[in-house]
Design a protein around this motif. Structure first.
Motif, PDB file in Angstrom:
ATOM      1  N   THR A 192      39.582  37.650  48.903  1.00 51.00           N
ATOM      2  CA  THR A 192      38.535  38.472  49.522  1.00 51.00           C
ATOM      3  C   THR A 192      38.726  39.938  49.199  1.00 51.00           C
ATOM      4  O   THR A 192      37.769  40.640  48.837  1.00 51.00           O
ATOM      5  CB  THR A 192      38.557  38.270  51.049  1.00 51.00           C
ATOM      6  OG1 THR A 192      38.294  36.892  51.339  1.00 51.00           O
ATOM      7  CG2 THR A 192      37.489  39.123  51.717  1.00 51.00           C
ATOM      8  N   LEU A 193      39.969  40.404  49.313  1.00 51.51           N
ATOM      9  CA  LEU A 193      40.235  41.810  48.986  1.00 51.51           C
ATOM     10  C   LEU A 193      40.019  42.092  47.499  1.00 51.51           C
ATOM     11  O   LEU A 193      39.513  43.152  47.120  1.00 51.51           O
ATOM     12  CB  LEU A 193      41.669  42.169  49.389  1.00 51.51           C
ATOM     13  CG  LEU A 193      41.970  42.164  50.896  1.00 51.51           C
ATOM     14  CD1 LEU A 193      43.462  42.375  51.146  1.00 51.51           C
ATOM     15  CD2 LEU A 193      41.164  43.229  51.608  1.00 51.51           C
ATOM     16  N   ALA A 194      40.388  41.134  46.633  1.00 51.33           N
ATOM     17  CA  ALA A 194      40.218  41.321  45.191  1.00 51.33           C
ATOM     18  C   ALA A 194      38.737  41.391  44.827  1.00 51.33           C
ATOM     19  O   ALA A 194      38.330  42.183  43.960  1.00 51.33           O
ATOM     20  CB  ALA A 194      40.906  40.192  44.422  1.00 51.33           C
ATOM     21  N   ARG A 195      37.925  40.529  45.500  1.00 50.72           N
ATOM     22  CA  ARG A 195      36.483  40.585  45.219  1.00 50.72           C
ATOM     23  C   ARG A 195      35.887  41.908  45.686  1.00 50.72           C
ATOM     24  O   ARG A 195      35.029  42.479  45.002  1.00 50.72           O
ATOM     25  CB  ARG A 195      35.779  39.415  45.900  1.00 50.72           C
ATOM     26  CG  ARG A 195      35.880  38.123  45.100  1.00 50.72           C
ATOM     27  CD  ARG A 195      34.910  37.102  45.637  1.00 50.72           C
ATOM     28  NE  ARG A 195      35.324  36.611  46.930  1.00 50.72           N
ATOM     29  CZ  ARG A 195      36.181  35.606  47.127  1.00 50.72           C
ATOM     30  NH1 ARG A 195      36.688  34.983  46.075  1.00 50.72           N
ATOM     31  NH2 ARG A 195      36.504  35.216  48.334  1.00 50.72           N
ATOM     32  N   ARG A 196      36.336  42.392  46.835  1.00 53.08           N
ATOM     33  CA  ARG A 196      35.856  43.695  47.307  1.00 53.08           C
ATOM     34  C   ARG A 196      36.250  44.793  46.325  1.00 53.08           C
ATOM     35  O   ARG A 196      35.469  45.705  46.039  1.00 53.08           O
ATOM     36  CB  ARG A 196      36.419  43.999  48.695  1.00 53.08           C
ATOM     37  CG  ARG A 196      35.811  43.195  49.820  1.00 53.08           C
ATOM     38  CD  ARG A 196      36.448  43.558  51.132  1.00 53.08           C
ATOM     39  NE  ARG A 196      36.260  44.977  51.445  1.00 53.08           N
ATOM     40  CZ  ARG A 196      36.911  45.598  52.433  1.00 53.08           C
ATOM     41  NH1 ARG A 196      37.790  44.951  53.194  1.00 53.08           N
ATOM     42  NH2 ARG A 196      36.690  46.897  52.651  1.00 53.08           N
ATOM     43  N   ARG A 197      37.457  44.672  45.798  1.00 48.29           N
ATOM     44  CA  ARG A 197      37.881  45.683  44.816  1.00 48.29           C
ATOM     45  C   ARG A 197      37.029  45.595  43.547  1.00 48.29           C
ATOM     46  O   ARG A 197      36.593  46.617  43.003  1.00 48.29           O
ATOM     47  CB  ARG A 197      39.355  45.501  44.469  1.00 48.29           C
ATOM     48  CG  ARG A 197      39.793  46.355  43.259  1.00 48.29           C
ATOM     49  CD  ARG A 197      41.270  46.568  43.201  1.00 48.29           C
ATOM     50  NE  ARG A 197      41.679  47.217  41.973  1.00 48.29           N
ATOM     51  CZ  ARG A 197      41.498  48.511  41.694  1.00 48.29           C
ATOM     52  NH1 ARG A 197      40.892  49.296  42.567  1.00 48.29           N
ATOM     53  NH2 ARG A 197      41.903  49.025  40.553  1.00 48.29           N
ATOM     54  N   PHE A 243      47.840  48.062  40.231  1.00 44.14           N
ATOM     55  CA  PHE A 243      47.681  46.804  40.979  1.00 44.14           C
ATOM     56  C   PHE A 243      46.260  46.725  41.515  1.00 44.14           C
ATOM     57  O   PHE A 243      45.525  47.710  41.567  1.00 44.14           O
ATOM     58  CB  PHE A 243      48.700  46.730  42.120  1.00 44.14           C
ATOM     59  CG  PHE A 243      48.508  47.769  43.182  1.00 44.14           C
ATOM     60  CD1 PHE A 243      47.724  47.512  44.318  1.00 44.14           C
ATOM     61  CD2 PHE A 243      49.123  49.018  43.092  1.00 44.14           C
ATOM     62  CE1 PHE A 243      47.553  48.474  45.305  1.00 44.14           C
ATOM     63  CE2 PHE A 243      48.949  49.973  44.084  1.00 44.14           C
ATOM     64  CZ  PHE A 243      48.162  49.712  45.182  1.00 44.14           C
ATOM     65  N   ASP A 244      45.889  45.499  41.937  1.00 42.43           N
ATOM     66  CA  ASP A 244      44.583  45.263  42.549  1.00 42.43           C
ATOM     67  C   ASP A 244      44.719  44.984  44.039  1.00 42.43           C
ATOM     68  O   ASP A 244      43.834  45.369  44.813  1.00 42.43           O
ATOM     69  CB  ASP A 244      43.877  44.080  41.870  1.00 42.43           C
ATOM     70  CG  ASP A 244      43.579  44.354  40.410  1.00 42.43           C
ATOM     71  OD1 ASP A 244      42.918  45.372  40.130  1.00 42.43           O
ATOM     72  OD2 ASP A 244      44.011  43.557  39.545  1.00 42.43           O
ATOM     73  N   ILE A 278      39.845  35.491  41.615  1.00 41.73           N
ATOM     74  CA  ILE A 278      39.433  36.342  40.495  1.00 41.73           C
ATOM     75  C   ILE A 278      40.601  36.445  39.537  1.00 41.73           C
ATOM     76  O   ILE A 278      41.667  36.971  39.889  1.00 41.73           O
ATOM     77  CB  ILE A 278      39.003  37.742  40.991  1.00 41.73           C
ATOM     78  CG1 ILE A 278      37.800  37.612  41.917  1.00 41.73           C
ATOM     79  CG2 ILE A 278      38.698  38.645  39.813  1.00 41.73           C
ATOM     80  CD1 ILE A 278      37.332  38.924  42.485  1.00 41.73           C
ATOM     81  N   ARG A 279      40.416  35.876  38.374  1.00 41.52           N
ATOM     82  CA  ARG A 279      41.505  35.852  37.399  1.00 41.52           C
ATOM     83  C   ARG A 279      41.863  37.272  36.968  1.00 41.52           C
ATOM     84  O   ARG A 279      41.008  38.132  36.848  1.00 41.52           O
ATOM     85  CB  ARG A 279      41.120  35.015  36.188  1.00 41.52           C
ATOM     86  CG  ARG A 279      40.975  33.541  36.527  1.00 41.52           C
ATOM     87  CD  ARG A 279      40.829  32.686  35.287  1.00 41.52           C
ATOM     88  NE  ARG A 279      40.830  31.277  35.644  1.00 41.52           N
ATOM     89  CZ  ARG A 279      41.933  30.548  35.833  1.00 41.52           C
ATOM     90  NH1 ARG A 279      43.116  31.109  35.677  1.00 41.52           N
ATOM     91  NH2 ARG A 279      41.856  29.278  36.159  1.00 41.52           N
ATOM     92  N   GLY A 280      43.169  37.439  36.700  1.00 41.23           N
ATOM     93  CA  GLY A 280      43.657  38.733  36.262  1.00 41.23           C
ATOM     94  C   GLY A 280      43.934  39.692  37.398  1.00 41.23           C
ATOM     95  O   GLY A 280      44.067  40.893  37.160  1.00 41.23           O
ATOM     96  N   THR A 281      43.995  39.188  38.618  1.00 38.43           N
ATOM     97  CA  THR A 281      44.279  40.047  39.770  1.00 38.43           C
ATOM     98  C   THR A 281      45.760  40.403  39.777  1.00 38.43           C
ATOM     99  O   THR A 281      46.634  39.526  39.812  1.00 38.43           O
ATOM    100  CB  THR A 281      43.922  39.336  41.086  1.00 38.43           C
ATOM    101  OG1 THR A 281      42.522  39.019  41.073  1.00 38.43           O
ATOM    102  CG2 THR A 281      44.223  40.213  42.284  1.00 38.43           C
TER     103      THR A 281
END
Length: 600
Positions: A123-128, A53-54, A8-11
């Motif tokens: 995976t964590l970024a998508r969940r966020r 932060f993400d 995910i761009r911009g993480t």
């Protein structure tokens, strides 16, 4: 290390790793990944806060050092804010305090595998991101719920859990006071069974027809509100969303409109409504009396312009007057010849009134019709009788005065005196007859044609007329340059009558004054005579005239009728001489009245 194609761009990745080797590897890898942006504690503007932060990467030491900051950041985020723990192989949560373990969402072991690390971060970024999208959606729905113009209440286990602002206003309590109360307590006793049934039958889904609404009475303090009510399951257990629309004013307005409709339907005069926004300004409503008067049923009349009632003997000037008023959005009153469905002629006393909306735009015309055929015929018959009587009186009195003139030179003084008295009485009677005729010609219309007149001009003309008949009567004036009033052609007759009355029966000097005012303009005529006889004072009283009261002073009664026709009044005073006052309405400064009596 390579970029993950599904990143995910911009993480924003926060690195809190104290091991120098691991930190250097992680920093270099994050900086080389185009989808990630590196953030560090040094970017923070405040020492006790971490930068935005993400995903947070922390080892045991970093977690221990920044545990409080991470906890505060997660609490403030209101959404999922993940922390990925970097540990030595096979050590996992060893040595980590129980309070800090709740901050960790995933674990990755060192030495680091770039592909595995990227997978964990993504995976964590998508969940966020999903957590943020869900929060934003919930926030939008919360704002829609809160700001909706209709009252909305969330009910669970029979109790109010939440209420929007409209519901707070409707129920006259804030959300805190409503929370935990049963919504049913606000429902009128007679409607509680129906309300309970509505909640029990609340659907889980709403089809294209929408929810089922029922009208329920709510009792709030000393006020009763009629509400259209519906309920639907929200999908959260047994929670219901109850919709309440206050329709009290609408229902009352509909009741009043129904009352007005019945009143118009049952009125004793014809009533029509036209719509000028439609082609040819057709009638959109006619009442039962209109049907009775014209013989046309509603189906034959609605959709047509009312000119279809006109015919061969309809006066074109009267029609033009109606047309002119409608073109100017002005009221008009006329008597017009119309024809029934049977072809029978009738005289229609027509009043047309424009109806405007809040902006002043004319949206409809309201018409009133009265069949005055018999009145017109009787008036004509009386007019003929009046002319016959006036002709006969004038002719017979001319005979009487002719004989009296022959006796005026009689040698017997008593005969000469009687002849003079007969001449005086005859001339007085002829004068009263002529005065009555002049006033009759002016006031013969049932409705006065009111216009803006200059009272000063009328007064000067009246004084000149009186001076021609009483050249020796001194008349002094106090007149402004102009004095606009609301009046008709009877005004100069009324002025001439009271000035002539002062010249004939009063003592000089005669003083005529005109005093303009913002609402009322005064004309006063004063003389120094003995005043008007007491038995004639009833003309100045607030009473209706009777035939016996007209035995004398008929001129003053004619003046009163003429002035009252145009909204004025007559007064009398004997303070300093004998004074008769005529009071006329002063026209509105922003409007005028043309010669046809239309406001312009």
């Amino acid at each position: 290390m390579t970029d993950g194609t599904q990143s995910i761009r911009g993480t924003n990745v926060l690195v809190l790793v104290s091991n120098r080797g691991n930190r250097r590897v992680l920093v270099d890898w994050v900086q080389s990944a185009s989808a990630y942006s590196l953030v560090t504690p040094s970017d923070a503007s405040e020492s006790d806060r971490l930068p935005a932060f993400d995903v947070c990467l922390a080892d045991r030491t970093g977690l221990r050092q920044f545990a409080d900051e991470i906890r505060r950041a997660q609490a403030a985020a209101s959404t999922f804010l993940p922390c990925l723990l970097v540990v030595e192989r096979d050590r996992s949560f060893e040595g980590i305090e129980a309070s800090a373990r709740g901050l960790i969402d995933d674990v990755v072991s060192a030495p680091l595998d770039p592909a595995r690390l990227q997978f964990r971060i993504d995976t964590l970024a998508r969940r966020r991101r999903l957590s943020q999208d869900l929060w934003e959606a919930e926030e939008r729905y919360r704002r829609l719920f809160e700001l909706a113009p209709n009252a909305k209440v969330l009910v669970a286990d029979g109790e109010i859990r939440a209420a929007n602002r409209a519901a707070e206003q409707l129920l006259d309590r804030d959300s805190a006071a409503l929370s935990g109360l049963s919504l049913e307590t606000f429902v009128a006793e007679s409607d509680r069974a129906s309300f309970s049934e509505l909640l029990d039958d609340a659907p889980a889904d709403i089809d294209s027809t929408g929810p089922t609404f029922r009208t329920v009475s709510l009792e709030v303090g000393d006020r009763t509100a009629l509400c259209e009510t519906a309920a639907v399951h929200t999908g959260e257990g047994d929670e219901l969303l109850v919709l309440l629309q206050d329709v009290t004013e609408r229902v009352e307005r509909e009741r009043r409109l129904e009352l007005y409709r019945r009143a118009m339907d049952e009125a004793s005069i014809g009533i029509t409504i036209t719509d000028p926004s439609l082609s040819d300004n057709p009638m959109i409503y006619v009442n039962e009396k209109f049907v009775e008067i014209t013989g046309y049923d509603r189906e034959a009349a609605i959709g047509r312009n009312c000119r279809f009632l006109q015919g061969e003997r309809t006066d074109r000037q009267t029609v033009a007057r109606i047309r002119r008023a409608i073109d100017r959005d002005l009221p008009v009153s006329v008597i017009v010849v119309n024809y029934r469905k049977s072809g029978e002629l009738f005289y229609n006393a027509l009043d047309v009134m424009p109806v405007s909306d809040a902006s002043g735009t004319v949206t409809n015309y309201l018409g009133f019709q009265r069949d005055v055929t018999e009145w017109v015929r009787n008036r004509r018959r009386l007019s003929v009788l009046d002319r016959v009587l006036r002709h006969n009186v004038r002719n017979r009195m001319n005979v009487v005065t002719g004989y009296a003139e022959e006796l005026a030179d009689h040698e017997d003084p008593a005969v000469r005196g009687a002849a003079e008295r007969i001449l005086d009485a005859g001339e007085d009677l002829l004068g009263q007859s002529e005065t009555a005729r002049q006033f009759r010609d002016v006031v013969s219309d049932e409705v006065a044609t009111v216009e803006t007149r200059d009272l000063v001009v009328d007064t000067r003309e009246a004084i000149e007329e009186v001076r021609s008949g009483y050249p020796n009567a001194p008349v002094h004036t106090s007149l402004p340059d102009e004095a606009p009033i609301r009046g008709d052609q009877g005004v100069p007759l009324a002025v001439a009558e009271i000035v002539e009355n002062a010249a004939e029966h009063g003592d000089p000097p005669i003083v005529v004054r005109v005093d303009p005012g913002p609402d009322e303009t005064l004309l006063s005529v004063t003389d120094q005579g003995d005043g008007i006889p007491k038995h004639e004072h009833t003309v100045f009283a607030d009473t209706e005239e009777s035939p016996t009261e007209h035995a004398g002073g008929v001129g003053l009664w004619l003046v009163r009728w003429t002035v009252e026709r145009v909204g004025g009044r007559i007064d009398y005073a004997e303070d300093d001489g004998t004074t008769i006052e005529l009071r006329f309405s002063t026209p509105d400064g922003n409007r005028d009245i043309d010669r046809d009596g239309f406001r312009v």
